[in-house]
Design an enzyme around this catalytic site. Structure first.
Site, PDB file in Angstrom:
ATOM      1  CB  CYS A  58      -0.837   0.001   1.344  1.00  0.00           C
ATOM      2  SG  CYS A  58      -2.004   1.443   1.282  1.00  0.00           S
ATOM      3  CB  CYS A  62      -1.529   3.917   8.112  1.00  0.00           C
ATOM      4  SG  CYS A  62      -2.655   4.469   6.668  1.00  0.00           S
ATOM      5  CB  CYS A  65      -0.578  -0.173   8.289  1.00  0.00           C
ATOM      6  SG  CYS A  65      -1.694  -1.431   7.195  1.00  0.00           S
ATOM      7  CB  CYS A 102     -15.285  -7.436   6.734  1.00  0.00           C
ATOM      8  SG  CYS A 102     -14.671  -6.062   6.306  1.00  0.00           S
ATOM      9  CB  CYS A 134     -18.443  -5.802   5.595  1.00  0.00           C
ATOM     10  SG  CYS A 134     -17.391  -4.030   6.149  1.00  0.00           S
ATOM     11  CB  CYS A 194     -18.347  -0.786   9.766  1.00  0.00           C
ATOM     12  SG  CYS A 194     -16.906  -1.406  10.947  1.00  0.00           S
ATOM     13  NE  ARG A 266     -16.941  -5.171  13.616  1.00  0.00           N
ATOM     14  CZ  ARG A 266     -18.008  -5.428  13.076  1.00  0.00           C
ATOM     15  NH1 ARG A 266     -18.287  -6.824  13.233  1.00  0.00           N
ATOM     16  NH2 ARG A 266     -18.685  -4.853  12.344  1.00  0.00           N
TER      17      ARG A 266
HETATM   18  N1  SAM Z   1      -6.676   0.248   3.157  1.00  0.00           N
HETATM   19  C1  SAM Z   1      -7.989   0.503   3.859  1.00  0.00           C
HETATM   20  C2  SAM Z   1      -7.943   1.440   4.794  1.00  0.00           C
HETATM   21  O1  SAM Z   1      -7.208   1.995   5.361  1.00  0.00           O
HETATM   22  O2  SAM Z   1      -9.018   2.048   5.098  1.00  0.00           O
HETATM   23  C3  SAM Z   1      -8.730  -0.776   4.349  1.00  0.00           C
HETATM   24  C4  SAM Z   1      -7.710  -1.892   5.168  1.00  0.00           C
HETATM   25  S1  SAM Z   1      -7.065  -1.211   6.685  1.00  0.00           S
HETATM   26  C5  SAM Z   1      -6.003  -2.406   6.942  1.00  0.00           C
HETATM   27  C6  SAM Z   1      -8.204  -1.368   7.961  1.00  0.00           C
HETATM   28  C7  SAM Z   1      -8.194  -0.911   9.269  1.00  0.00           C
HETATM   29  O3  SAM Z   1      -7.281  -1.648   9.919  1.00  0.00           O
HETATM   30  C8  SAM Z   1      -7.335   0.300   9.570  1.00  0.00           C
HETATM   31  O4  SAM Z   1      -8.008   1.600   9.349  1.00  0.00           O
HETATM   32  C9  SAM Z   1      -7.037   0.162  11.032  1.00  0.00           C
HETATM   33  O5  SAM Z   1      -7.864   0.809  11.764  1.00  0.00           O
HETATM   34  C10 SAM Z   1      -6.973  -1.265  11.077  1.00  0.00           C
HETATM   35  N2  SAM Z   1      -5.701  -1.331  11.460  1.00  0.00           N
HETATM   36  C11 SAM Z   1      -4.402  -1.822  10.713  1.00  0.00           C
HETATM   37  N3  SAM Z   1      -3.302  -2.264  11.188  1.00  0.00           N
HETATM   38  C12 SAM Z   1      -3.607  -2.469  12.388  1.00  0.00           C
HETATM   39  C13 SAM Z   1      -2.821  -2.813  13.612  1.00  0.00           C
HETATM   40  N4  SAM Z   1      -1.591  -3.204  13.504  1.00  0.00           N
HETATM   41  N5  SAM Z   1      -3.494  -2.926  14.827  1.00  0.00           N
HETATM   42  C14 SAM Z   1      -4.829  -2.412  14.918  1.00  0.00           C
HETATM   43  N6  SAM Z   1      -5.528  -2.060  13.724  1.00  0.00           N
HETATM   44  C15 SAM Z   1      -5.042  -2.086  12.543  1.00  0.00           C
HETATM   45  C1  DTB Z   2     -10.908  -2.865  11.901  1.00  0.00           C
HETATM   46  O1  DTB Z   2     -11.354  -1.993  12.619  1.00  0.00           O
HETATM   47  N1  DTB Z   2     -10.434  -3.829  12.291  1.00  0.00           N
HETATM   48  C2  DTB Z   2     -10.092  -4.958  11.073  1.00  0.00           C
HETATM   49  C3  DTB Z   2     -11.073  -4.651  10.176  1.00  0.00           C
HETATM   50  N2  DTB Z   2     -11.424  -3.287  10.679  1.00  0.00           N
HETATM   51  C4  DTB Z   2     -10.655  -4.353   8.910  1.00  0.00           C
HETATM   52  C5  DTB Z   2      -8.565  -4.793  10.747  1.00  0.00           C
HETATM   53  C6  DTB Z   2      -7.697  -5.213  11.797  1.00  0.00           C
HETATM   54  C7  DTB Z   2      -6.220  -5.358  11.247  1.00  0.00           C
HETATM   55  C8  DTB Z   2      -5.078  -5.729  12.130  1.00  0.00           C
HETATM   56  C9  DTB Z   2      -3.793  -5.917  11.572  1.00  0.00           C
HETATM   57  C10 DTB Z   2      -3.778  -7.006  10.391  1.00  0.00           C
HETATM   58  O2  DTB Z   2      -4.215  -8.029  10.667  1.00  0.00           O
HETATM   59  O3  DTB Z   2      -3.179  -6.639   9.367  1.00  0.00           O
HETATM   60 FE1  SF4 Z   3      -2.916   0.985   3.341  1.00  0.00          FE
HETATM   61 FE2  SF4 Z   3      -2.767  -0.092   5.664  1.00  0.00          FE
HETATM   62 FE3  SF4 Z   3      -3.173   2.500   5.479  1.00  0.00          FE
HETATM   63 FE4  SF4 Z   3      -5.176   0.923   4.887  1.00  0.00          FE
HETATM   64  S1  SF4 Z   3      -4.354   1.200   6.823  1.00  0.00           S
HETATM   65  S2  SF4 Z   3      -4.527   2.798   3.811  1.00  0.00           S
HETATM   66  S3  SF4 Z   3      -3.763  -0.665   3.925  1.00  0.00           S
HETATM   67  S4  SF4 Z   3      -1.420   1.432   4.788  1.00  0.00           S
END
Ligand code: SAM
Ligand code: DTB
Ligand code: SF4
Length: 335
Positions: A58, A62, A65, A102, A134, A194, A266
Site C-alpha cells: 500500500c 499509516c 500498518c 468483510c 462488508c 462501520c 466491535r
Molecule cells: N486500506 C483500507 C483503509 O485503510 O481503510 C482498508 C484496510 S485497513 C488495514 C483497515 C483498518 O485496519 C485500519 O483503518 C486500521 O484501523 C486497522 N489496522 C491496521 N493495522 C492495524 C494494527 N496493526 N493494529 C490495529 N488495527 C490495525
Molecule cells: C477494523 O477496525 N479492524 C480490522 C477491520 N476493521 C478491517 C482490521 C484489523 C487489522 C489488524 C492488523 C492486520 O491483521 O493486518
Molecule cells: Fe494502506 Fe494499511 Fe493505511 Fe489501509 S491502513 S491505507 S492498507 S497503509
C-alpha cells in the site's frame, strides 16, 4: 453524572463525553451494561470474518500498518484474489457461524478499473450466500459507493482511527477530512457505516474522547464501531509502543456503548493478547461483535474453536444475519 438512558442522541458536547469517559471504571461499566440491556439482546454477539483480498504494497504511510509498502514488515504483496477462492472462504466462514464477511484491500482508494469490477462481483457472490457483506477498500467516491450498494454491499468499514488532532502524527498521506468525505459517500449510497479506531497509537485520553465525540455526533451513529487495540508490527514506526491496558479497552467500549446505544461495538484487533476473563469484561461493558477466524487481515486472531468455547462458557450466541432488516420488515408488515 445522570445519563438519560432512554434516548439515542447525537448532540453530545465534548464535556459530556469527557464526563462519561472519566467516570469511575466500575460505575461506567455498570451504566454501559444497563444501557446495553435496554437496547440490545446482551446474549447476542455478531460474528464477522475478515479476509484480505489484496494484501500489502500500500502507498499510504499509516504508522501502525503492516501493509504499508514503505515499512519492512515481512508481509508479502499479493494481487487481488480470485472470486472463486473468496467465495470458498466466505462459505467456510458461514459454516463456522459467521454472518458477516468483510473483504479488505490494501488500497489508498478504489480506482475505476477491472479490479473494482472484480470486487463488485465478489460482493454479489457473498451476498448471494446470505451473509452481510462488508468491504474496506480505502477512499471511495459517491459513484463507487453506489456501485457497491447496487452489488449488494451491506456495510463499509472506514476507520477514523484517532482524533483529528492526532491524525497527522499517524498518517500524512491523507487527511481526516478525506476520511469523513468517504463516510459521507457511503451514507449517501445507503450502505451502513462501520467506523471506529485504534487505541495504543500514542494518543492521549483527550484524543480518545475527541474521536468518540466525532463518532457519536455524526448525523447518524455508525451502525458498527470497531475498537482496535494496536497490534504492534515490527518494522513500523509504532513497533515499540506499549501494550494497550485492558482497562483502557474496557473504558473505550463502555463509553462507546453509552454514547451509541444501538450501535454494534466491535471488540476488534488485539484479542489474542486478552484472556477470556478480559474479553468477558468487554462484553459486559457493551461489546457485541467480534472478528472471528484465526487471522484478521495479516495478523493472528483466536481460532473459531477458541471463540466457540468462550461463547458457550459465557452463554453468548452468534447474531443472525440481517437482523435489523428482518425486524424492520416485520414491523412494516404490522406483525
Ligand atoms: N486500506 C483500507 C483503509 O485503510 O481503510 C482498508 C484496510 S485497513 C488495514 C483497515 C483498518 O485496519 C485500519 O483503518 C486500521 O484501523 C486497522 N489496522 C491496521 N493495522 C492495524 C494494527 N496493526 N493494529 C490495529 N488495527 C490495525
Ligand atoms: C477494523 O477496525 N479492524 C480490522 C477491520 N476493521 C478491517 C482490521 C484489523 C487489522 C489488524 C492488523 C492486520 O491483521 O493486518
Ligand atoms: Fe494502506 Fe494499511 Fe493505511 Fe489501509 S491502513 S491505507 S492498507 S497503509
Amino acid at each position: 453524572m445522570n445519563i438519560n438512558i432512554a434516548a439515542i442522541r447525537n448532540n453530545y458536547s465534548l464535556t459530556e463525553v469527557e464526563a462519561i469517559y472519566n467516570e469511575p471504571l466500575l460505575e461506567l461499566v455498570f451504566k454501559a451494561a444497563a444501557i446495553h440491556r435496554e437496547f440490545n439482546d446482551t446474549a447476542e454477539v455478531q460474528v464477522c470474518t475478515l479476509l484480505s483480498i489484496k494484501t500489502g504494497g500500500c502507498s499510504e504511510d499509516c504508522a501502525y500498518c503492516p501493509q504499508a509498502a514503505r515499512y519492512s514488515t515481512g508481509v508479502d504483496v499479493q494481487a487481488l484474489m480470485k472470486k472463486e477462492q473468496v467465495l470458498e472462504y466466505a462459505q467456510k466462514a458461514k459454516d463456522a457461524g459467521s454472518t458477516r464477511f468483510c473483504m479488505g484491500a490494501a488500497w489508498r482508494e478504489v480506482r475505476d478499473n477491472r479490479d473494482f469490477d472484480r470486487v463488485l462481483d465478489m460482493v454479489k457472490g457473498v451476498n448471494e450466500l446470505g451473509m452481510e457483506v462488508c468491504c474496506t477498500l480505502g477512499m471511495l467516491t459517491e459513484d463507487q459507493a453506489k456501485k457497491l450498494a447496487d452489488a449488494g454491499l451491506y456495510a463499509y468499514n472506514h476507520n477514523l482511527d484517532t482524533s483529528k488532532e492526532h491524525y497527522s502524527e499517524i498518517i500524512t498521506t491523507r487527511t481526516y477530512d478525506d476520511r469523513l468525505e468517504t463516510l459521507d459517500n457511503v451514507r449517501k449510497a445507503g450502505v451502513t457505516v462501520c467506523c471506529g479506531g485504534i487505541i495504543g497509537l500514542g494518543e492521549t485520553h483527550a484524543d480518545r474522547i475527541k474521536m468518540l465525540h466525532t463518532l457519536a455526533t455524526m448525523p447518524e451513529h455508525p451502525e458498527s464501531v470497531p475498537i482496535n487495540a494496536l497490534v504492534p508490527i515490527a518494522g513500523t514506526p509504532l513497533a515499540n509502543n506499549k501494550k494497550v491496558d485492558i482497562w483502557d479497552m474496557v473504558r473505550m467500549i463502555a463509553t462507546a456503548r453509552i454514547l451509541m446505544p444501538k450501535t454494534m461495538v466491535r471488540l476488534s484487533a488485539g484479542r489474542t493478547d486478552m484472556s477470556v476473563s478480559e474479553q468477558a469484561l468487554c462484553f459486559l461493558a457493551g461489546a457485541n461483535s467480534i472478528f472471528a477466524g484465526d487471522k484478521l487481515l495479516t495478523t493472528p486472531n483466536p481460532s473459531f474453536d477458541e471463540d466457540n468455547a468462550m461463547f458457550s462458557l459465557l452463554g453468548l450466541k452468534p447474531r443472525a444475519a440481517f437482523k435489523e432488516e428482518k425486524q424492520y420488515l416485520h414491523e412494516v408488515a404490522g406483525a
